[in-house]
Enzyme design. Structure first.
Site, PDB file in Angstrom:
ATOM      1  N   VAL A 154     -62.384   6.919  -5.970  1.00 56.66           N
ATOM      2  CA  VAL A 154     -63.420   7.946  -6.114  1.00 56.66           C
ATOM      3  C   VAL A 154     -63.322   8.609  -7.477  1.00 56.66           C
ATOM      4  CG1 VAL A 154     -64.383  10.071  -5.167  1.00 56.66           C
ATOM      5  CG2 VAL A 154     -63.489   8.316  -3.623  1.00 56.66           C
ATOM      6  N   TYR A 155     -62.110   8.931  -7.893  1.00 58.70           N
ATOM      7  CA  TYR A 155     -61.932   9.562  -9.200  1.00 58.70           C
ATOM      8  C   TYR A 155     -62.490   8.678 -10.312  1.00 58.70           C
ATOM      9  CZ  TYR A 155     -59.827  11.244 -13.465  1.00 58.70           C
ATOM     10  OH  TYR A 155     -59.649  11.688 -14.756  1.00 58.70           O
TER      11      TYR A 155
END
Length: 250
Positions: A154-155
Site C-alpha cells: 500500500v505504501y
C-alpha cells in the site's frame, strides 16, 4: 547569487525529517520558507532557529489531509509574501504491514497523507502559479530501493501514484510549472515515516535499513538542486522503469 535567493518556498511535513532538513538548507541559501505541519511546537522552534541564523521563516499549523487547512496554508503564504514560488510536498507516513493483516485504518491514513495530501497541496497552489505564469512543485516520494516488498504494497502504491500525478501535472503545465519528483530511499532521519510500522518483521528491516540509507540532509540537497534549475542524479541502484518526469534520485 543563488537561484533560490528570495524564493517563497512552502514546505509540508516541516516539523521533522526531510521537511525540516529542506527548510534549514533552503533558508541558508536565501529562500523565504513557509513551514507547515501539525506539531506547531516543532515548527515554532525551527522557525526561531532559522531566524536566529539570519534566515526567513514563518509557519502555520497544517494537516495535509484537511482541505481547509491546506488552502489556508497557501493563503497564509500569499498574505505574508504576495507570491508562491515553490511547494515542497514532504509530508508522509509509512505504517507497514502485510495485506492479510487488513490494517485498513492504516491504508486509509497512507492514502490520505501520502496521496490526498499531495493532491490538496497541488490544488491549493496551482491557481496562484498559473496566474503568476511560473512555479515549481517538488514531490518527495521515498520508496524502498528494491521496489515493492512484502508489507509495503500500500505504501509503495501511494508513492507510485504520486509519480503518475506528477507526470500528468508536468505535461499539462509544461513551460509554466516545473514538476520534480525526489525519490530517495527512506531517510534515516525521517522517523515520522516509520513511527507506525505495524509488522514486527518490517520494523526490524527498517532498523537495519536506517544504518545505510540516505540522510535527510542529502535529500534536502537534492531538493535544493532541483529548485536551483535542474534535477540531481547521484549513484544508486538502477531505476525499475523509465521515468519521463523530472526526477532527483539517490
Amino acid at each position: 547569487m543563488s537561484a533560490i535567493q528570495e524564493k517563497v518556498v512552502l514546505i509540508t511535513g516541516a516539523s521533522g525529517g526531510i521537511g525540516a532538513a529542506a527548510a534549514r538548507l533552503l533558508a541558508r541559501r536565501g529562500a523565504k520558507v513557509v513551514l507547515g505541519a501539525r506539531r506547531t511546537d516543532r515548527l515554532e522552534a525551527l522557525a526561531e532557529e532559522i531566524t536566529a541564523a539570519g534566515g526567513s521563516a514563518s509557519f502555520q499549523r497544517l494537516d495535509v489531509t484537511y482541505r481547509p487547512d491546506v488552502e489556508a496554508f497557501a493563503e497564509f503564504a500569499l498574505e505574508t509574501h504576495d507570491r508562491i514560488d515553490v511547494l515542497v510536498n514532504a509530508a508522509g507516513v509509512m505504517p507497514l504491514s502485510p495485506l492479510w493483516a487488513r490494517k485498513v485504518d492504516e491504508w486509509e491514513l497512507m492514502l490520505d497523507v501520502n496521496l490526498r495530501g499531495v493532491l490538496l497541496g497541488i490544488a491549493a497552489v496551482l491557481p496562484t502559479m498559473q496566474e503568476q505564469g511560473w512555479g515549481h512543485i517538488v514531490n518527495v516520494a521515498p520508496v524502498p530501493a528494491q521496489g515493492v516488498s512484502p508489507n509495503s504494497a500500500v505504501y509503495c502504491g501511494t508513492q507510485y501514484a504520486v509519480d503518475a500525478i506528477s507526470e500528468g501535472l508536468r505535461q499539462e503545465h509544461a513551460g509554466k510549472v516545473r514538476v520534480t519528483v525526489v525519490r530517495p530511499d527512506v531517510s534515516e532521519a525521517d522517523r515520522t515515516l516509520a513511527d507506525r510500522i505495524a509488522a514486527c518483521s518490517s520494523f526490524e528491516r527498517m532498523v537495519t535499513r536506517r544504518r545505510i540509507v540516505v540522510p535527510a540532509e542529502a535529500v534536502a540537497r537534492s531538493i535544493a538542486g532541483a529548485i536551483e534549475g535542474g534535477s540531481i542524479s547521484a549513484p544508486r541502484r538502477p531505476a525499475r522503469r523509465p521515468r519521463p518526469a523530472e526526477h532527483a534520485a539517490f
